[in-house]
Design a protein around this motif. Sequence first.
Motif, PDB file in Angstrom:
ATOM      1  N   LYS A  70      -2.686  13.798   1.851  1.00  0.00           N
ATOM      2  CA  LYS A  70      -1.859  12.993   0.941  1.00  0.00           C
ATOM      3  C   LYS A  70      -0.451  13.586   0.851  1.00  0.00           C
ATOM      4  CE  LYS A  70      -5.682  11.529  -2.058  1.00  0.00           C
ATOM      5  NZ  LYS A  70      -6.261  11.672  -3.421  1.00  0.00           N
ATOM      6  N   ASP A 115      -0.705   5.260   9.101  1.00  0.00           N
ATOM      7  CA  ASP A 115       0.405   4.300   9.021  1.00  0.00           C
ATOM      8  C   ASP A 115       1.752   4.997   9.192  1.00  0.00           C
ATOM      9  OD1 ASP A 115      -1.288   2.177   8.658  1.00  0.00           O
ATOM     10  OD2 ASP A 115      -0.873   1.896   6.526  1.00  0.00           O
ATOM     11  N   ALA A 172       1.656  12.478   3.828  1.00  0.00           N
ATOM     12  CA  ALA A 172       2.189  11.121   3.661  1.00  0.00           C
ATOM     13  C   ALA A 172       3.270  11.079   2.593  1.00  0.00           C
ATOM     14  CB  ALA A 172       1.057  10.157   3.313  1.00  0.00           C
ATOM     15  N   GLN A 179       0.870  -1.176   0.000  1.00  0.00           N
ATOM     16  CA  GLN A 179       0.000   0.000   0.000  1.00  0.00           C
ATOM     17  C   GLN A 179       0.908   1.228   0.000  1.00  0.00           C
ATOM     18  OE1 GLN A 179      -3.001   0.630  -0.611  1.00  0.00           O
ATOM     19  NE2 GLN A 179      -3.261   2.682   0.167  1.00  0.00           N
ATOM     20  N   VAL A 180       1.514   1.558   1.117  1.00  0.00           N
ATOM     21  CA  VAL A 180       2.519   2.629   1.159  1.00  0.00           C
ATOM     22  C   VAL A 180       3.811   2.054   1.714  1.00  0.00           C
ATOM     23  CG1 VAL A 180       3.154   4.844   2.171  1.00  0.00           C
ATOM     24  CG2 VAL A 180       0.826   4.467   1.376  1.00  0.00           C
ATOM     25  N   HIS A 205      -6.482  -2.274   2.898  1.00  0.00           N
ATOM     26  CA  HIS A 205      -6.929  -1.001   2.332  1.00  0.00           C
ATOM     27  C   HIS A 205      -8.256  -1.183   1.594  1.00  0.00           C
ATOM     28  CE1 HIS A 205      -7.045   2.672  -0.068  1.00  0.00           C
ATOM     29  NE2 HIS A 205      -7.038   1.932  -1.163  1.00  0.00           N
ATOM     30  N   HIS A 237      -5.668   7.027   5.994  1.00  0.00           N
ATOM     31  CA  HIS A 237      -4.983   5.849   6.536  1.00  0.00           C
ATOM     32  C   HIS A 237      -3.485   5.857   6.262  1.00  0.00           C
ATOM     33  CE1 HIS A 237      -9.120   3.710   6.405  1.00  0.00           C
ATOM     34  NE2 HIS A 237      -8.872   4.200   7.600  1.00  0.00           N
ATOM     35  N   ASP A 238      -3.063   6.445   5.146  1.00  0.00           N
ATOM     36  CA  ASP A 238      -1.622   6.509   4.889  1.00  0.00           C
ATOM     37  C   ASP A 238      -0.925   7.392   5.914  1.00  0.00           C
ATOM     38  OD1 ASP A 238      -2.077   4.873   2.761  1.00  0.00           O
ATOM     39  OD2 ASP A 238      -1.548   6.319   1.201  1.00  0.00           O
ATOM     40  N   TYR A 291      -7.358   6.481   1.455  1.00  0.00           N
ATOM     41  CA  TYR A 291      -5.969   6.705   1.073  1.00  0.00           C
ATOM     42  C   TYR A 291      -5.389   7.902   1.820  1.00  0.00           C
ATOM     43  CZ  TYR A 291      -2.232   7.977  -2.344  1.00  0.00           C
ATOM     44  OH  TYR A 291      -1.057   8.318  -2.961  1.00  0.00           O
ATOM     45  N   ARG A 333      -0.989  -1.066   6.628  1.00  0.00           N
ATOM     46  CA  ARG A 333      -1.952  -1.629   5.698  1.00  0.00           C
ATOM     47  C   ARG A 333      -1.276  -2.220   4.466  1.00  0.00           C
ATOM     48  NH1 ARG A 333      -4.008   2.461   8.617  1.00  0.00           N
ATOM     49  NH2 ARG A 333      -6.182   2.210   9.280  1.00  0.00           N
TER      50      ARG A 333
END
Length: 413
Positions: free
Chosen positions: A330, A220, A333, A50-51, A66, A216-217, A213, A61
């Motif tokens: 975004k 994380d 992240a 994911q990332v 995700h 959650h990024d 996206y 994740r």
Amino acid sequence: MDDLYDAHARERLVPEPPKRVLAPERTPFERDRARVVHAASSRRLAAKTQVVGPQSDDFVRNRLTHSLEVAQVARDLSRALNGGQPELADLAETAALAHDLGHPPFGHNGEEVLAVLAQDAGGFEGNAQTLRILTRLEAKTFDAAGESVGLNLTRATLDACTKYPWARSERPGPKFGVYGDDLPVFTWLRAGAHAQQRCVEAQIMDLADDVAYSVHDVEDGVVAGRIDLTALDVAAVGAAVRATYRPDLDDAQVAATLKELTAIGSWPLRGYDGTRRSLAALKNLTSDVIGRFCGAVQQATFEAAEGPFTRYRADLVVPEETLREMAVLKGVAAHYVMQTDDRRALMARQRELLAELVAALLDRDGAALDRQYAEDWAQAPDDAARLRVVVDQVASLTDASAVAWHARLIGER
């Protein structure tokens, strides 16, 4: 089932009789969701980046977790928009579960390198690959001519899965939703739709992906120790936002947006320290931000139209403030996780690995491919078609299996 989804929406490429294994009988869209859940391509998402790579930490994740979270956001938003009407929620949830099936190893980094390598075969795009998986590569149903039609999903479900309803030749830019040799099924699923118009179910899936996206990024990144939400560098975040997401936002707008976000009551006042209380506070922030975004979209959509919010009867409305806040998250992240020196070095090696793997598979004339792809190779009429087969094979691999295949094939030289 009511008339919001008619026989045209419920039609499958290959007609199937209803199954009466369960009582009450499942709707066509419930059957579609089950097929995506049980697909082999769905299981592989658990081992795709994911990332942060899925092998790096038990908490962060992967593409599967995700997708599950995107599905939950999509289902909740769908139910809120249509007063709990189940068919919309089923369609949006299935589209969300399927939306990343076409992603290759190493996330967007892998997608970018395959797009370059596959230029002579029509390019590569994760969403176009998802359609190819659902309608061809994932084995379940065959037509009268003996050709695979993939999971044989309904027209409405396939349309909901189509984030970019156009071919590469129809619109400039890297994003498109269908390869040239998949145009027949694309034409079938888009019958009755205006050119390049997305159905509202696809819009919900796309928004749910953006919401998950963006939020959650960051979560994380905080847990991984890369992001401190109490000490963000506005200028650096702004540069990341402009480089990838919103070139129009200057530092003052980014700063104002961060000020709006940090005013959320659950925004942390001290750095994350790994304690249970700190983790709970982070999860509460995640929940609050997702609720903030979805609530704003629901309100704006209700203000713009009366509904029903299905197919082409209405459009989702995302306020500019929400778009800006998601873009800034975004950017957080991107700056603190994706654009660090160690991450750049890793991504460069990943690109090299995939390029070498594609070359090695082409050199072996189909001999090193899995059985189903070896059959496709044998039937391919030209070099472009054979390149597409190799790209299909590589895109199907997980991060770990791509590394293992590379070690095995390159080691043979």
